[in-house]
Enzyme design. Structure first.
Site, mmCIF file in Angstrom:
data_model
loop_
_atom_site.group_PDB
_atom_site.id
_atom_site.type_symbol
_atom_site.label_atom_id
_atom_site.label_comp_id
_atom_site.label_asym_id
_atom_site.label_seq_id
_atom_site.Cartn_x
_atom_site.Cartn_y
_atom_site.Cartn_z
ATOM 1 N N ASP A 115 -8.723 -3.926 -6.869
ATOM 2 C CA ASP A 115 -8.310 -2.932 -5.877
ATOM 3 C C ASP A 115 -8.547 -1.544 -6.459
ATOM 4 O O ASP A 115 -7.901 -1.156 -7.425
ATOM 5 C CB ASP A 115 -6.829 -3.149 -5.560
ATOM 6 C CG ASP A 115 -6.261 -2.126 -4.589
ATOM 7 O OD1 ASP A 115 -6.996 -1.204 -4.185
ATOM 8 O OD2 ASP A 115 -5.075 -2.249 -4.239
ATOM 9 N N HIS A 137 -7.540 -4.718 -1.798
ATOM 10 C CA HIS A 137 -6.438 -3.951 -1.206
ATOM 11 C C HIS A 137 -6.278 -4.343 0.269
ATOM 12 O O HIS A 137 -7.137 -4.047 1.086
ATOM 13 C CB HIS A 137 -6.735 -2.451 -1.303
ATOM 14 C CG HIS A 137 -5.593 -1.576 -0.937
ATOM 15 N ND1 HIS A 137 -4.565 -1.320 -1.805
ATOM 16 C CD2 HIS A 137 -5.281 -0.920 0.210
ATOM 17 C CE1 HIS A 137 -3.689 -0.514 -1.223
ATOM 18 N NE2 HIS A 137 -4.105 -0.265 0.009
ATOM 19 N N SER A 177 0.828 -1.200 0.000
ATOM 20 C CA SER A 177 0.000 0.000 0.000
ATOM 21 C C SER A 177 0.871 1.263 0.000
ATOM 22 O O SER A 177 1.753 1.409 -0.838
ATOM 23 C CB SER A 177 -0.967 -0.039 1.189
ATOM 24 O OG SER A 177 -1.930 0.975 1.096
#
Length: 475
Positions: free
Chosen positions: A394, A452, A179
């Protein structure tokens, strides 16, 4: 194979010697044999501790490889955010424990061993970084940090940890994260290599890096969300054409006078406002009723956290059997990590962090790095093994963004797009790049249906991907 963790007496003497030689080196870690909520002794070697860097006290969790720790590589792992605790990576993504969410009836959550853990084949140091994340704290009244400062301190942290644990110095060293840490991990890797080039001691065996669902270029990232939303049929063809034409395919730096673009973007936001952007395939849950019986200090702390977790904690939902919400799983971490018995077992320093948060949104943080594409270019001229993995559903860090900046790197393709499999089923798609002149190899892998971040959604598949890449097997 036998563990290479040193005997407690030797470790104590070694740490004492380090403290005498350098006032800047913090105490070595302490072993953790049992954890509240887990039945029996932990089936892996576990250690926690702090590393001092400037005015920051960084908390870490060290889990030694359950394979061959004398030869398996060492990873330093940085969870994204910025401000998310590395405990999140351990229990939800790549570590050997998980919460027993299906049998939770309140109180302290029960922990279960998770067999497809990345620590089966590598040792991991999971770091609460930047300062203010998890159990990390500052000894100064100024807690301000930034992308640049976080990268610099994390680089120093890696070196200091290895000085404290010299038995791991010769292992292959990888830096990993996901991330938002996509902006941090390449910078740490580059700094460690530069230090090696400058003959900074000790020399570190920097072998590669891993980035999952990585924020890499902020402009490309945000711009790509509209494109992926259209590909996932969340936006109509008509609206997408309207967006492309009126905004000239730039959905970030919009001229305030461009009312056509702003109107189209408003329609787009309306289309996706009730979508769980981490993974549009899952329900978007909201439970917002406050619980007045919670202490005021706790309610104030919760009010500062991200809405999905806060709402579950303030009003624990009665979830129907046919509706499971990921945010409820996150909420269990608050109950567990804020328990005094848990913190004692983890050797957390008392009174330093009043309320543990999975992701602390209140840290004073300056986002002063907008892109690390140039860092990836610099690294592509070094002999490194790289894994880049993403979930294809995502909407936070879209696969479109990853493919865009990969093209900018202009790497040499060694094998083209093809599926990879787990148990005979397509788990995703992969592509490999080789810069033979430099010994640089990058494996790019998608996770089919992954959100995600991908390991949270397909934990078993991502373990298979990781261990194959690490041992040089084709995905």
């Amino acid at each position: 194979m036998a563990s290479i963790m040193l005997a407690p007496k030797w470790v104590a003497l070694h740490c004492l010697l380090l403290l005498v030689l350098s006032a800047n080196v913090a105490f070595c870690g302490e072993p953790v044999k049992h954890l509240p909520g887990f039945d029996g002794e932990l089936p892996f070697n576990f250690q926690t501790g702090y590393i001092s860097v400037n005015n920051s006290e960084y908390f870490y969790y060290f889990i030694e490889s359950q394979g061959d720790p004398a030869t398996d590589p060492l990873f330093f792992w940085f969870t994204g955010g910025p401000g998310c605790s590395s405990l999140s990576g351990i229990v939800y993504e790549i570590g050997p424990i998980q919460f027993d969410i299906h049998n939770y009836n309140g109180g302290l959550p029960r922990l279960l061993y998770y067999p497809y853990t990345w620590t089966k084949t590598a040792s991991f140091v999971y770091v609460d970084s930047p300062v203010g994340s998890g159990f990390s704290y500052s000894t100064s009244s100024n807690w301000s940090t930034s992308d640049t400062k976080s990268t610099e301190e994390a680089s120093e942290l890696v070196r200091k940890w290895l000085i404290e644990h010299p038995q791991y110095l010769n292992l292959r060293l990888f830096i990993g994260g996901d991330s938002y840490s996509g902006l941090i991990v390449p910078g740490i890797t580059k700094k460690l290599i530069e230090d090696n080039d400058a003959n900074v001691e000790p020399h570190l065996n920097v072998t590669g890096y891993l980035v999952g669902s990585p924020t890499t270029d902020q402009h490309i990232n945000v711009n790509s969300r509209v494109i992926l939303a259209h590909r996932l049929a969340l936006v109509s063809d008509q609206l997408y054409q309207e967006l492309k034409i009126s905004c000239k395919q730039n959905f970030v730096d919009v001229d305030p006078s461009n009312t056509a673009c702003l109107t189209a973007l408003s329609k787009y936001e309306k289309n996706i406002e009730e979508i769980w952007t981490n993974c549009p395939l899952e329900p978007n849950c909201a439970f917002a009723s406050p619980r007045p019986e919670l202490p005021l200090s706790v309610r104030r702390s919760l009010a500062d956290q991200s809405s999905d977790e806060r709402q579950f904690l303030l009003s624990p939902p009665k979830v129907p059997s046919d509706l499971w919400c990921r945010a409820f799983n996150y909420a269990l971490a608050y109950n567990w990590a804020n328990d005094p018995g848990v913190q004692e077992a983890l050797h957390v320093r008392k009174g330093k962090v009043k309320f543990w948060s999975r992701c602390n949104r209140t840290i004073s943080y300056t986002k002063d790095v907008q892109s690390v594409i140039d860092v990836h270019m610099w690294l592509s001229q070094r002999p490194l093994e790289v894994l880049l993995e993403v979930g294809d559903h995502d909407l936070v860090v879209p696969i479109v963004a990853t493919q865009t900046w990969l093209k900018i790197l202009n790497l040499t393709v060694s094998y083209n797009w093809r599926p990879w499999y787990v148990d005979g089923q397509v788990a995703g798609y992969t592509k490999k790049f080789d810069e033979e002149a430099y010994g640089y190899r990058l494996t790019y892998a998608t996770v089919k249906g992954g959100g995600h971040t991908a390991p949270e959604y397909y934990r078993r598949e991502c373990y298979e991907m990781f261990q194959r890449w690490l041992h040089f097997y084709p995905l």
